[in-house]
Write a protein that holds these residues in place. Structure first.
Motif: not given
Length: 303
Positions: A88, A114, A180, A184, A219
């Motif tokens: 990332y 992400g 993800y 993020f 998430c």
């Protein structure tokens, strides 16, 4: 090869910092989050609610049952988390480098970074989740099929075929990429907004904990149905008992999804969601906080 060696030499310090901080984050996330993860898996594979599941586990298996299957995740999740954060951060640096006039990244670009890290993580996460789920579903302690995570992997490969240690890969990829991306992007957005509201140049511990907690929840909101299908696929045992035949590269995902909706309805895809949300908030709050603090300390050490 020479170009890669040069790149590695130039970025070795930053990569090592990201990997180390990600490892610390993974350890804390696993230690604090595993009990609720066990509860989530049990709820996904049954029709019992949150409190009934807790009482049943404690009554019949004891409090330590919440930590079933934790050995392998505790050994592997820190490494997996290190990869997620390192990929990332590297992806972010690439976007930042390509942005003209040093413009900050957009949240859409953050989500892409992400997603890239999630895709890289899925390859390892699939087998880790497989062993964890199989061990978590061993309700009868007197008649255990698997002695430990490594015995679990060995028996799956021997009895069901080597390819089945990657059972649920398609669902895992979907979960990790979407999850993800949302995690993020949410983390960066919430942290920025909290700093803006309080007119601060640096986030406080309070800001990091709230941002991390909400990021973890985001998430799982987008990745939970995929996780339910993954759990069902991975908890199937024996090649002769498989109901969900793979089509193309879906690994049985579509068949399993159709079966679950037809037999139990769409809401059944969200069984265990309450346990997951509870875990997602506090485990990721601690995980992101541990990452930021350890990263700062490691950078000071290198300096």
């Amino acid at each position: 090869m020479a170009e890669f060696s040069l790149w590695l030499q130039e970025n070795r310090r930053q990569i090592s910092i990201d990997l180390a901080a990600g490892t610390v984050s993974g350890i804390f996330n696993c230690l604090f989050g595993h009990p609720m993860d066990t509860l989530k898996v049990r709820m996904q594979m049954s029709k019992e609610n949150f409190w009934r599941s807790i009482i049943k586990i404690i009554k019949h298996e004891g409090i330590l049952a919440f930590y079933k299957g934790m050995t392998f995740p505790l050994l592997s999740v820190p490494f997996l988390n290190a990869i997620v954060f390192a990929v990332y951060e590297y992806s972010r640096r690439q976007f930042t480098g390509y942005n003209e006039n040093g413009k900050p990244m957009t949240y859409f670009q953050t989500a892409i970074c992400g997603g890239i890290s999630g895709s890289c993580a899925a390859t390892l996460a699939c087998s880790i989740d497989l062993t964890k789920c199989r061990l978590q579903m061993q309700i009868d302690n007197a008649h255990k099929i698997y002695k430990n995570p490594f015995d679990c992997l060995w028996k799956i490969a021997k009895q069901e075929g080597f390819r089945y240690i990657f059972r649920g890969m398609n669902a895992t990829q979907q979960r990790e990429i979407l999850g993800y991306s949302a995690q993020f992007a949410t983390y960066e957005f919430v942290r920025d907004q909290l700093m803006w509201l309080q007119d601060k140049g640096e986030p406080s511990s309070h800001d990091l904990l709230i941002s991390g907690g909400l990021a973890g929840m985001a998430c799982w909101v987008v990745g939970y149905p995929q996780d339910t299908i993954k759990t069902i696929l991975q908890c199937e045992m024996g090649t002769t008992q498989r109901r969900f035949k793979p089509k193309f590269l879906d690994g049985g995902f579509i068949e399993c999804l159709k079966y679950r909706i037809k037999s139990d309805g769409v809401p059944s895809l969200w069984r265990g969601f309450s346990a997951c949300m509870l875990r997602a908030f506090y485990a990721n709050a601690i995980g992101f906080y541990a990452y930021e603090i350890s990263k700062d300390q490691i950078q000071k050490f290198y300096a």
